[in-house]
Design an enzyme around this catalytic site. Structure first.
Site, PDB file in Angstrom:
ATOM      1  N   TYR A 176       0.813  -1.217   0.000  1.00 13.70           N
ATOM      2  CA  TYR A 176       0.000   0.000   0.000  1.00 13.70           C
ATOM      3  C   TYR A 176       0.848   1.270   0.000  1.00 13.70           C
ATOM      4  O   TYR A 176       0.382   2.327  -0.414  1.00 13.70           O
ATOM      5  CB  TYR A 176      -0.904   0.030   1.239  1.00 13.70           C
ATOM      6  CG  TYR A 176      -2.149  -0.797   1.145  1.00 13.70           C
ATOM      7  CD1 TYR A 176      -2.086  -2.181   1.001  1.00 13.70           C
ATOM      8  CD2 TYR A 176      -3.411  -0.202   1.234  1.00 13.70           C
ATOM      9  CE1 TYR A 176      -3.232  -2.947   0.941  1.00 13.70           C
ATOM     10  CE2 TYR A 176      -4.559  -0.965   1.176  1.00 13.70           C
ATOM     11  CZ  TYR A 176      -4.466  -2.331   1.020  1.00 13.70           C
ATOM     12  OH  TYR A 176      -5.616  -3.080   0.969  1.00 13.70           O
ATOM     13  N   LYS A 235       4.024 -15.430   2.970  1.00 18.02           N
ATOM     14  CA  LYS A 235       4.250 -16.186   1.729  1.00 18.02           C
ATOM     15  C   LYS A 235       5.760 -16.401   1.629  1.00 18.02           C
ATOM     16  O   LYS A 235       6.416 -15.990   0.663  1.00 18.02           O
ATOM     17  CB  LYS A 235       3.669 -15.395   0.539  1.00 18.02           C
ATOM     18  CG  LYS A 235       3.667 -16.141  -0.782  1.00 18.02           C
ATOM     19  CD  LYS A 235       2.651 -17.274  -0.863  1.00 18.02           C
ATOM     20  CE  LYS A 235       2.816 -18.041  -2.166  1.00 18.02           C
ATOM     21  NZ  LYS A 235       2.002 -19.272  -2.216  1.00 18.02           N
ATOM     22  N   ASP A 283      -1.954 -18.683   1.158  1.00 20.06           N
ATOM     23  CA  ASP A 283      -2.917 -19.419   0.322  1.00 20.06           C
ATOM     24  C   ASP A 283      -3.591 -20.533   1.126  1.00 20.06           C
ATOM     25  O   ASP A 283      -4.805 -20.712   1.074  1.00 20.06           O
ATOM     26  CB  ASP A 283      -2.256 -19.952  -0.961  1.00 20.06           C
ATOM     27  CG  ASP A 283      -0.927 -20.651  -0.726  1.00 20.06           C
ATOM     28  OD1 ASP A 283      -0.419 -20.631   0.414  1.00 20.06           O
ATOM     29  OD2 ASP A 283      -0.377 -21.224  -1.687  1.00 20.06           O
ATOM     30  N   ASP A 342      -5.845  -7.485   4.472  1.00 19.95           N
ATOM     31  CA  ASP A 342      -7.015  -6.894   3.813  1.00 19.95           C
ATOM     32  C   ASP A 342      -7.883  -8.003   3.223  1.00 19.95           C
ATOM     33  O   ASP A 342      -9.096  -8.058   3.437  1.00 19.95           O
ATOM     34  CB  ASP A 342      -6.545  -5.936   2.710  1.00 19.95           C
ATOM     35  CG  ASP A 342      -7.713  -5.284   2.002  1.00 19.95           C
ATOM     36  OD1 ASP A 342      -8.649  -4.835   2.689  1.00 19.95           O
ATOM     37  OD2 ASP A 342      -7.701  -5.232   0.753  1.00 19.95           O
ATOM     38  N   ASP A 389     -11.668  -9.731   4.857  1.00 14.87           N
ATOM     39  CA  ASP A 389     -12.959  -9.761   4.146  1.00 14.87           C
ATOM     40  C   ASP A 389     -13.470 -11.195   4.056  1.00 14.87           C
ATOM     41  O   ASP A 389     -14.660 -11.461   4.244  1.00 14.87           O
ATOM     42  CB  ASP A 389     -12.832  -9.188   2.725  1.00 14.87           C
ATOM     43  CG  ASP A 389     -13.247  -7.725   2.655  1.00 14.87           C
ATOM     44  OD1 ASP A 389     -13.045  -7.011   3.658  1.00 14.87           O
ATOM     45  OD2 ASP A 389     -13.777  -7.293   1.610  1.00 14.87           O
TER      46      ASP A 389
HETATM   47  C1  IPM Z   1     -10.162  -1.745   4.304  1.00 16.74           C
HETATM   48  C2  IPM Z   1     -10.448  -1.175   2.941  1.00 16.74           C
HETATM   49  C3  IPM Z   1      -9.317  -0.230   2.567  1.00 16.74           C
HETATM   50  C4  IPM Z   1      -8.035  -1.035   2.546  1.00 16.74           C
HETATM   51  C5  IPM Z   1      -9.512   0.525   1.236  1.00 16.74           C
HETATM   52  C6  IPM Z   1     -10.813   1.293   1.212  1.00 16.74           C
HETATM   53  C7  IPM Z   1      -8.363   1.448   0.947  1.00 16.74           C
HETATM   54  O1  IPM Z   1     -10.614  -2.181   1.993  1.00 16.74           O
HETATM   55  O2  IPM Z   1     -10.073  -0.970   5.268  1.00 16.74           O
HETATM   56  O3  IPM Z   1     -10.022  -2.967   4.413  1.00 16.74           O
HETATM   57  O4  IPM Z   1      -7.727  -1.677   1.518  1.00 16.74           O
HETATM   58  O5  IPM Z   1      -7.334  -1.033   3.550  1.00 16.74           O
HETATM   59 MN    MN Z   2     -10.550  -4.188   2.828  1.00 20.10          MN
END
Ligand code: IPM
Ligand code: MN
Length: 366
Positions: free
Chosen positions: A141, A187, A219, A243, A247
Site C-alpha cells: 500500500y 508467503k 494461500d 485486507d 474480508d
Molecule cells: C479496508 C479497505 C481499505 C483497505 C480501502 C478502502 C483502501 O478495503 O479498510 O479494508 O484496503 O485497507
Molecule cells: Mn478491505
C-alpha cells in the site's frame, strides 16, 4: 469522563452508519455520565468534492485535537476515474499513515443468532472467535517506487525490521490476553519480505514463551478459513494479506455488515471504522447494517477510553437485538421483516435504555 471524538462519515453508506453510531455514543454518555464532544470532518470522495483533497488539512487538525476518530467508509464509482491523488481511498491511507496507526484489529466472532446467514455450515462456523491483526501502514500500500505507464506498472512490497517487530509484538501481547495462540501468515516460500517477517517472528517468540506460534502460508490460510475457521485465534499478517483475509473471514459470521475494526498506534489514540466499504449501490436507501459502525464505537470505548463496561453494554445491546430476531436487509431470511438502518438502530437504543448489565459479551476485543 470527557472525551473528544472526531466523526468522519465519508461516502456511500458512511453517513448513515455513523449517524447510528453517534446516537449510540450519545446514549452511552447519558447513561454512564460521560461527555462526548462530537465534531464532524470530511474525508474520501466527500472531501474531494469539497476541498479537492481526500484528506484536507482541516480534517487532520480536527483529528489531532480529538481523543479518537470514528470513520464511516470511503469510495464510490463517482471518483473511480480520478487520478490516484484524488481517489477517496487515498484519504484513508493518508490518515492511517499520518497517525502511524500500524495495528489494525479485526475481531471475527460467530454469534448464534446470525449463523443462519453464514455461507458455511453451522457446525463449521459456530465456534469461530478470532482476531485478525493486520499491519496497516507498510507493504504494498505504501511501498516506493509505485508508478504506472501504459506499458508497465510497479508496486513495491517493502517492510523494515522495525515495522515487522512492532506488529508482531502487538499480536503476541494480544494473544496473551486471549488463548495464547498466534498464526503468523506470510508467503515465505516466495517473497523476501515474508522471509524477513518469518525470521522476526522466530526471534520475537523467544520473549513470549507462553505464546504458541504457528507459521502459515497465506494461500493455505485462505483455505483453512473456510474448512476449519474455528482453529484460529490471533492471526497476524502484513497489510495486503490482512485486507484480503479479513474480508474472507468476516462473512463467516453471517455478514460483513457486523464487523468493526480498530486501528491503533503506540498510544491510546485510535481510528475506528467498520470493515465494510461504502456500498454505493445501497447508499441513502436505509438498507445499510449499522452494527459494524456501532460496534466500532464499542471498540473505541474499550481501547481508547478504557470504558469496558460501556463497551460491553453496546455489545450486549446489539446481541440482544439480533437474538430478538431483528435484522437489516443483509441478514433477513425470506419472509422476515426487514428493518431499516434507523429502525434497527432504534432497537439498539431502546435496549441500551432498558438493559441490565450482565456478563455476556458478544465480541472478545482483547
Ligand atoms: C479496508 C479497505 C481499505 C483497505 C480501502 C478502502 C483502501 O478495503 O479498510 O479494508 O484496503 O485497507
Ligand atoms: Mn478491505
Amino acid at each position: 469522563m470527557e472525551k473528544r471524538v472526531a466523526v468522519l462519515p465519508g461516502d456511500g453508506i458512511g453517513p448513515e452508519v455513523t449517524e447510528a453510531a453517534v446516537k449510540v455514543l450519545e446514549v452511552i454518555g447519558r447513561r454512564f455520565s460521560h461527555t462526548f464532544h462530537v465534531s464532524y470532518g470530511s474525508i474520501g470522495g466527500a472531501a474531494v468534492d469539497l476541498f479537492s483533497n481526500p484528506l484536507p488539512a482541516e480534517t487532520v487538525t480536527l483529528c489531532e485535537s480529538s481523543d479518537a476518530v470514528l470513520l464511516g467508509a470511503v469510495g464510490g464509482p463517482k471518483w473511480d476515474n480520478n487520478s490516484s491523488e484524488l481517489r477517496p481511498e487515498k484519504g484513508l491511507l493518508a490518515i492511517r499513515k499520518h497517525f502511524d496507526l500500524f495495528a489494525n484489529l479485526r475481531p471475527v466472532k460467530a454469534v448464534p443468532s446470525l449463523l443462519h446467514a453464514s455461507p458455511l455450515k453451522e457446525e463449521v462456523a459456530k465456534d469461530v472467535d478470532m482476531l485478525i491483526v493486520r499491519e496497516l501502514t507498510g507493504g504494498l500500500y505504501f511501498g516506493e517506487p509505485s508508478r504506472r505507464t501504459d506499458k508497465s506498472a510497479v508496486d513495491s512490497l517493502v517492510y523494515t525490521r522495525e515495522e515487522i517487530e512492532r506488529i508482531v509484538e502487538r499480536s503476541f501481547e494480544i494473544a496473551r490476553l486471549r488463548s495464547g495462540k498466534v498464526a503468523s501468515v506470510d508467503k515465505a516460500n516466495v517473497l523476501e519480505s515474508s522471509k524477513l517477517w518469518r525470521q522476526i517472528v522466530e526471534e520475537k517468540k523467544k520473549a513470549y514463551p507462553d505464546v504458541e506460534v504457528e507459521h502459515m502460508l497465506v494461500d493455505s490460510t485462505a483455505m483453512k478459513l473456510i474448512t476449519n475457521p474455528a482453529q484460529f485465534d490471533v492471526i497476524v499478517t502484513e497489510n495486503m494479506f490482512g485486507d484480503i483475509l479479513s474480508d474472507e473471514a468476516s462473512v463467516i459470521t453471517g455478514s460483513l455488515g457486523v464487523l468493526p475494526s480498530a486501528s491503533m498506534g503506540h498510544d491510546g489514540f485510535g481510528l475506528y471504522e467498520p470493515v465494510h466499504g461504502s456500498a454505493p449501490e445501497i447508499a441513502g436507501l436505509g438498507l445499510a447494517n449499522p452494527a459494524a459502525a456501532i460496534l466500532s464505537v464499542a471498540m473505541m470505548l474499550h481501547y481508547s477510553f478504557n470504558m469496558k463496561a460501556e463497551a460491553a453494554a453496546i455489545e450486549e445491546a446489539v446481541n440482544t437485538v439480533f437474538e430478538d430476531g431483528f435484522y437489516t436487509a443483509d441478514l433477513v431470511e425470506p419472509g422476515q421483516r426487514v428493518l431499516s438502518t434507523r429502525e434497527w438502530t432504534s432497537k439498539v437504543l431502546d435496549e441500551l435504555d432498558v438493559q441490565s448489565v450482565s456478563n455476556s459479551i458478544m465480541f472478545s476485543y482483547v
